[in-house]
Structures are given as structure tokens and as C-alpha cells.
Motif scaffolding. Sequence first.
Motif, short mmCIF file in Angstrom:
data_model
loop_
_atom_site.label_atom_id
_atom_site.label_comp_id
_atom_site.label_asym_id
_atom_site.label_seq_id
_atom_site.Cartn_x
_atom_site.Cartn_y
_atom_site.Cartn_z
N ARG A 119 0.66 -1.55 0.04
CA ARG A 119 -0.23 -0.04 0.15
C ARG A 119 0.74 1.39 -0.17
N ASP A 120 2.03 1.20 0.52
CA ASP A 120 2.84 2.25 0.90
C ASP A 120 3.77 2.82 -0.36
N THR A 121 3.95 1.58 -1.04
CA THR A 121 5.01 2.23 -2.84
C THR A 121 4.03 2.02 -3.76
N ALA A 122 2.40 1.94 -3.41
CA ALA A 122 1.72 1.58 -4.71
C ALA A 122 2.27 3.03 -5.69
N PRO A 123 2.38 4.19 -4.71
CA PRO A 123 2.39 5.74 -5.77
C PRO A 123 3.20 5.43 -6.98
N GLU A 124 4.30 5.17 -5.97
CA GLU A 124 5.62 5.13 -6.57
C GLU A 124 6.02 3.87 -7.69
N LEU A 125 5.60 3.44 -7.50
CA LEU A 125 5.30 2.29 -9.12
C LEU A 125 4.22 2.47 -9.80
N GLU A 126 3.28 3.39 -10.09
CA GLU A 126 2.60 4.25 -10.43
C GLU A 126 3.52 5.09 -11.22
N MET A 127 3.97 5.97 -10.61
CA MET A 127 5.46 6.48 -11.39
C MET A 127 5.79 6.67 -12.16
N LEU A 128 5.96 4.84 -12.03
CA LEU A 128 7.67 4.42 -12.83
C LEU A 128 6.37 3.75 -14.09
N THR B 21 -5.66 1.22 -10.15
CA THR B 21 -4.59 2.12 -10.29
C THR B 21 -3.42 1.91 -11.68
N PHE B 22 -3.74 0.67 -11.98
CA PHE B 22 -2.74 0.41 -12.33
C PHE B 22 -3.63 -0.23 -14.30
N ILE B 23 -4.70 0.27 -14.26
CA ILE B 23 -5.62 -0.28 -15.25
C ILE B 23 -5.15 0.71 -16.39
N PRO B 24 -4.83 2.09 -16.25
CA PRO B 24 -4.60 3.15 -17.33
C PRO B 24 -3.55 3.07 -17.92
N HIS B 25 -2.67 2.02 -17.18
CA HIS B 25 -1.30 2.50 -17.83
C HIS B 25 -1.04 1.09 -17.88
N GLU C 123 -10.79 -8.81 -11.04
CA GLU C 123 -11.85 -7.89 -10.02
C GLU C 123 -11.97 -7.38 -10.77
N ASP C 124 -12.29 -6.57 -12.53
CA ASP C 124 -12.35 -6.51 -13.36
C ASP C 124 -12.36 -6.19 -15.16
N LEU C 125 -13.21 -7.55 -15.11
CA LEU C 125 -12.74 -8.31 -16.80
C LEU C 125 -13.15 -7.27 -17.68
N ASP C 126 -14.40 -6.79 -17.52
CA ASP C 126 -15.20 -5.89 -18.19
C ASP C 126 -14.30 -4.61 -19.12
N GLN D 236 -12.77 -4.18 -22.72
CA GLN D 236 -13.17 -3.35 -23.73
C GLN D 236 -11.91 -2.53 -24.13
N LYS D 237 -11.06 -2.57 -23.50
CA LYS D 237 -9.71 -1.66 -23.22
C LYS D 237 -8.70 -3.07 -24.22
N LEU D 238 -8.14 -3.83 -23.84
CA LEU D 238 -7.33 -4.23 -24.50
C LEU D 238 -7.40 -5.57 -25.38
N THR D 239 -8.47 -5.68 -25.72
CA THR D 239 -8.54 -7.39 -26.51
C THR D 239 -8.30 -7.13 -28.24
N LYS D 240 -8.71 -5.74 -28.53
CA LYS D 240 -8.41 -5.20 -29.96
C LYS D 240 -6.53 -5.27 -29.80
N PRO D 241 -5.98 -4.84 -29.14
CA PRO D 241 -4.34 -5.05 -28.55
C PRO D 241 -3.99 -5.96 -28.49
N MET D 242 -3.98 -6.68 -27.94
CA MET D 242 -3.37 -8.37 -27.76
C MET D 242 -4.13 -9.13 -28.63
N VAL D 243 -4.71 -9.02 -29.70
CA VAL D 243 -4.67 -10.10 -30.56
C VAL D 243 -3.94 -9.21 -31.89
N THR D 244 -4.20 -7.70 -31.88
CA THR D 244 -3.32 -7.23 -33.00
C THR D 244 -1.10 -7.35 -32.25
N ILE D 245 -1.07 -8.02 -31.20
CA ILE D 245 -0.19 -8.00 -30.93
C ILE D 245 0.55 -9.58 -31.66
N LEU D 246 -0.83 -10.18 -31.29
CA LEU D 246 -0.29 -11.74 -31.86
C LEU D 246 -0.42 -11.71 -33.53
#
Length: 779
Positions: free
Chosen positions: A81-90, A123-127, A153-156, A160-170
Motif C-alpha cells: 500500500r505504501d509503495t503503490a504511488p511510486e510504482l504508478e509513477m514508474l 490504480t494500474f489499469i490506465p497504464h 476484479e474488472d474483467l469488463d 473492452q480496452k485490451l482485447t484488440k491490442p492483444m490480438v494485434t500483437i499476436l
Amino acid sequence: MGMLGYPTHWGQLECLKLIVATSYIDKRIGYLALNLLLDEHTEVLMLATQTIKTDIMSSNEFIAGLALVTLGNIASEQICRDTAPELEMLLNVKERRTSPQLLKKAVLCALRVVQKVPDLGETFIPHLKRLLAEREHSVLLVTLPLIRELAKEDLDTIRQKLTKPMVTILRNLISGGFNPDNDIGSVSDPFLQVQLLKTLRVVGEGHQAASDTMNDVLMQILSNTDASRNVGHAVLYECVSTVLSVESEQDLKRMAINILGKFLSNRDNNVRYVGLTTLSRVVDIDVAAVQRHRGVIVERLRDSDLSIRKRALYLIYALVDESNARTLVRELLSFLALTDLTLRANLTAKLCIVAEKFAPSSRWYIDTVLRVMTIAGDFVPDSVRASMVATIIQDPELQSYVVLKTYQDLKESPSQQALVQVGVWSIGEWGDQLTTDGSVTPDQIVDLLEQLYKNPDTGLASREYIVNAYFKLTTRLPVSVLPRLKQNLELATHSQSTEIQQRGLEYNQYLASADPSFVKQKILVPMPAASGSVASFDGGSVPPSPSPSPAPVAPAVVAAPPPVNLLGDLLGSSTPAPTTVSPAPVTTAASDLLSLVSTPSPTPSNGPSSQTQNILNLFGTGPSAPVTTPPLVAPVATPVAPGNGIPSIVAFQNNEISISFSFAKPNPATPRFTLITASITNISASPISALVFLVPPTCSCLQSFSAQTQAAPPRHAKYVLDNISNPNINPQQTSTLMVKAANASFGEKSLLMKLRITYSINGANRLVEDVVRNFPPGV
């Protein structure tokens, strides 16, 4: 020292001092010691939180890497919990350019943070989308497990956001040119392909739109991947698993199943095993597609690897239906003759189940089971023997055929106990039909029984069958062999088995004292057919298993004959002349419990006290007096609807069965008596077989075959168990059992019940034990 087990708490503070130092060498030693000596539960680790936060943001990549490695290995929930902000910045690569090596470590730390504190996942989904745009494959490899963790935790949002990018990479991976840095065995970065396929499986399962997006790329992988090396097999396996998990097109699923069929012909044992295991999961999806590979699957029964033979056997069992039962059973019988002991028990049980379930005719069923008994009779369950006997009884046209065939089989295989028992029982019932055409003489029949009795491989139970057959044949064979039969019964009286001694004495007494016509017409009549519906074997119905029930006891009148036992009077249960029933008066809790379900006490009769005279009276040679006999088993109670305000409970539950109890009070005037309805539900996806109930010596109950549930009561509790309604339970189906309970300490102590449950599922035997303590008040 710590790895050798010596205490190192005296050096933990020194490690903290080293990570605070400014020198990289000191920090490297300090962080290494922290990783080796401490874990997330060590309280002193909290003192390093601020230093780790500072070092994560260090401009020195090596120092930041040391802090990230420590955070990913031993971080506790609070440190996460304490180090989550620093990880988000990285991870915010748009605002801060982080090297791929450091970014990879930061993503792994984010994965640990999400696992320890799931509510920080947003916290990490937008990245994630920017991380998927990275060209470095190592970053993509660690990002995909993070995506799968966040999808819990948040499958929808992920879908919605990552299916097409992953298919493109594959798609770029499989269509791109040769890259010496990532290609292995002519496959472009198989590790990344496997991770992408696993993640696409998560987002596409149960969602048609996401599945449609990935159909084309999955088709390309199945068509273009080189399957000549193990690396290609790994990618194909993951692709097949993804196709079968998502809502893919039917043609694509058939193509995936065909790939698995090719796996079965591979020279590598691991590839063949993976193919069989995956096909076992696919049978329910498309049986017709799997049936096309039936020939290859049957060939795997002769594989040199035992584990592959087991998987092939399980898969063939799942493929059997009405259309192919004859062919597959023939193959399994051929394999049974060659298999070793490690597989014989499992294969025998499956063959018997298949023969019962998909038999096209009674004749085919009899031939198949007799063949199984001839090859592996010691492994045939008792319930199968009883089912076969029931089938023979119901079809008089089969009786002459069966008795002749079992006679011939016994001469060839006299050591198979199941065959001995069924064959001797058939000869005892219909032995006279063997001599009708003159092919078998009465002396030959007696010779065979004598050889079987003297055979050292013949068990005690089989010898009891033979003694019964001697007695039955005294009225079925000509008088010329009667002296030999009597002589064999006389020899039985000198057996080391008390059961055989008793039967020999009783049978000799009958033959010496009773009228032969009376014995033939009243005692040794052929076994009648069981009442009720009969299995007809059309459409794969199963022959009925024996389920004897005690007859209700009538007061001071001639007792009703006991119900038909499908196994017959195997141990001398032939019904003598009608007798009056007079139970002895008892006042124990167990007898009170039986009084719940029994009829009023009959008037006692004044019969003679001599037991010998009682036996003679059965045949009319002694004084005319009725025999007084206490009831052995209480009549089965009429089920009482749950009520009296007593709630139901879940007595036991695991991943395969659930047992619930409902309660009723048959007589409000005697609250210590309770009628319990036990409902046993199969909550698994596979059928459960051979679930039968036994009881401890303190209870009065019937017993049956195979697996058992044993209820051991405490001293203040008495239980009487009836037979289970159905020992074979299909998925999501329920069988019931009536339990009569008496609580001698009602109002002071609650009931307790120790359960010992055994059953068979997927060819494996289960044994679980539990104690039911959560009985509601008022029981």
C-alpha cells in the motif's frame, strides 16, 4: 547461516543499516541479505519501507532495481500500500521514460501489489494499454500476467480496452519475419504467444464479441504453426485450449480437435498424454469430432507408458454410446486379457458399467459380463453379479443358455470367484436343464462342484454357494446322484467355517426328517422373478440391482414370506413353512426406536421349547405347534414429511457430494425419536457409482455391496439406517436415505453422528470421514 537454519535475528538490523548507506556495494549486500533472511511476516521489515520508497525513485538504475527486486519478493500488504504511488509513477511511461529492464521489474512489483491488495488494481489499469505498446518483449511477457490478475476484479474494462491490442500483437508475431533475438525453432517468440493465448482465453470466455475478434488469428496459428518440434506443440496446445474455452466457431473447434488427434500419433510420450487429457475435456463439447479419432485412441491402450494407457481407457469409456458399444466393448475385452494388474480393476469396473448401460440385448449383456468374469472375475463387483442374476431370472429363455455356458466356462476358468459364484448359483437353480439334451450327465455336474469345492483358489463365500447348490440339486437331479450330494453335505458339517457347518447340519436335517415332496415343492422351488419393473435393455437401460426389503410383521398371524432376494438363498435363505412371529419384549432405546416403525406386538404363542422339535414342526413331523421367532429387521418406516419447525442442515460437503439432513417427529409424545431424511447430491460433473450404506454392529439394518457409508453413534444415540434409494448418482442428481434416530439424553445432549463415506468417481475410490455436530435443537 540462515539457509543452514541458524538464528539470524541478531543481524537483521545490520542489514537495515546497509540498505540505508549511500554506497551501491553496501546497498547490494543489504538488499541481498533482506531477501534471504526476511519474509513478508517479519516485523522488522517495516523499518525498511521508507528506504525502499526512496530507492525506487533513485536516478541510479541499479539501486532502483535492487529495491524493486526486494519489493517484488518480500513486500507485505502494508508495504504494498505504501509503495503503490511510486510504482504508478514508474509505470507512467508517458511522463517518465523508464528503461525496459526497470520497467519490467516495476510491472512484476505491481503484480505483487495487486495480489496482496486487490483494491489497488484500478490504480494500474490506465497504464496497461501503454505497456502493451512497448516493443521490448520482456515487458510484454510480464504485463500479460498482470492483465490476467486485474481481470479477476474488472474483467469488463480489460475486455473492452485490451482485447484488440492483444490480438494485434499476436497477429504481428505470427506474420512478422524472422527475428534471431526472439525466434525459437522457427516459431516467433513462443513464450509471448503462449502468454497472449492464455490472456485471450480469459477475456474471451463467455463473451461472443471478444471471441469473434480473435477467431481469425487463432485460425492462423492452428494452420501455420510448425508442429514438428516441441515448441510448436506448446503453442498449438495453448491455442487449442483457447479455442475450446472461448465462444469460437464450430469449424474452428473441429480443427482444434483434429490437432489433438494428431498429437496422439506423436512419438513423444508427453505430447500423446497432453492430447488424451485435452480430448477427455472436449468429449462433452463435440462427441462426433472426437469419435473420428476413436481408432487412434484405441491403439493407445497398447502404449508402453502406463499413464497413457490410463488416459486412453478413461477417454474410451467416455466415448461409448449405443451406436458403438459392441465395437468398443470388444476392443476393451481384448485389452483386458492383456493388461496388467495395475489397470485390470479399473478396466473391469468400467466394462461392467458400459455393458449394463448400453447393452442392446439381455443375451449380449450376459455374454459380455461372463467374458469379463472369465478373464478378471476376482475384480468384478458384487453389485454386477447381482445385476446379472436379476437379468437371468427375468428372462426364462436365457436360463438354459446361461447354465450351459457357465458350466463350460467353469471347466476352463475354475479360479475366477465371480464366475464360480454366478455359475454355481445358476447350476443350483437350473441344473436339471443341463441334462435335458444328454450332453452333460448328472455325475459330471457333481464332479465339477466337487472339483470347485476342493480347489485351493476357491474362497469361503464361493464354498457357501457350492453347499447351497448341493442342497438344491437334491430335488433337481436324478436319484442316482443323491447319495453323492448327501455325502458332500455331510462333509460340509466338518468344515472349519462355522457358517458352512451350520448350513450342512441344517440341510442334512431337512433331508433326513422332511418329506421329499414337501422340500421340493415348498423349500427348493426355483427362484421367482423379482416384482416391479424389469430392465429391458432397449435404449441402454440398466438391469435392476437387488434391493431386498424386509416384510412387515403382522400380529399373531401367519408371517408374510420375505421379499425376493435376487441372489437367491445363497446362504440358505430358502423360505420354510409359514411361521408366526412373536418378538421378544425389550425396553432399550434401540427397541423403542424400532417401535416407531413396527406394528403392535403380537400375542405370544405357547410353542415347545425344544429347538429340534421346532425344526421338525416345519415339516409336520413333530407336535403341531407354531414356531416363535423374533423379528430380525424392523419394517421400513413410511417417510414422514419434514416439519415440527426443525430446520434442515448441511451435514457434509466436499467438491463432489453434498449431504443434507431434514428432520421430522413421527410421534410428538416421544420427542427423543427423530426421523432423518438424508439427501445425497452429486455436485460434481461426473457420475458417482457404488454408494451404499453399512452400519456398525449396534444398529439393525440391511447391508449391500461395494462402497459404504458408516454411521457410528455415540453412547446416548441410536441409529437405524434404511437402504439408499439409488447407489449410482448422476451429476446434479440426488439419492435419499431414511435414518431413524433415538436420543437417550434428549434435552441434555445433542445428537452426534460420525460419517465414513466411500464411493467411486471417474474410476477412483474416495474415502472421507467427518463428524456431524451441527444438529439443530430439538433433535
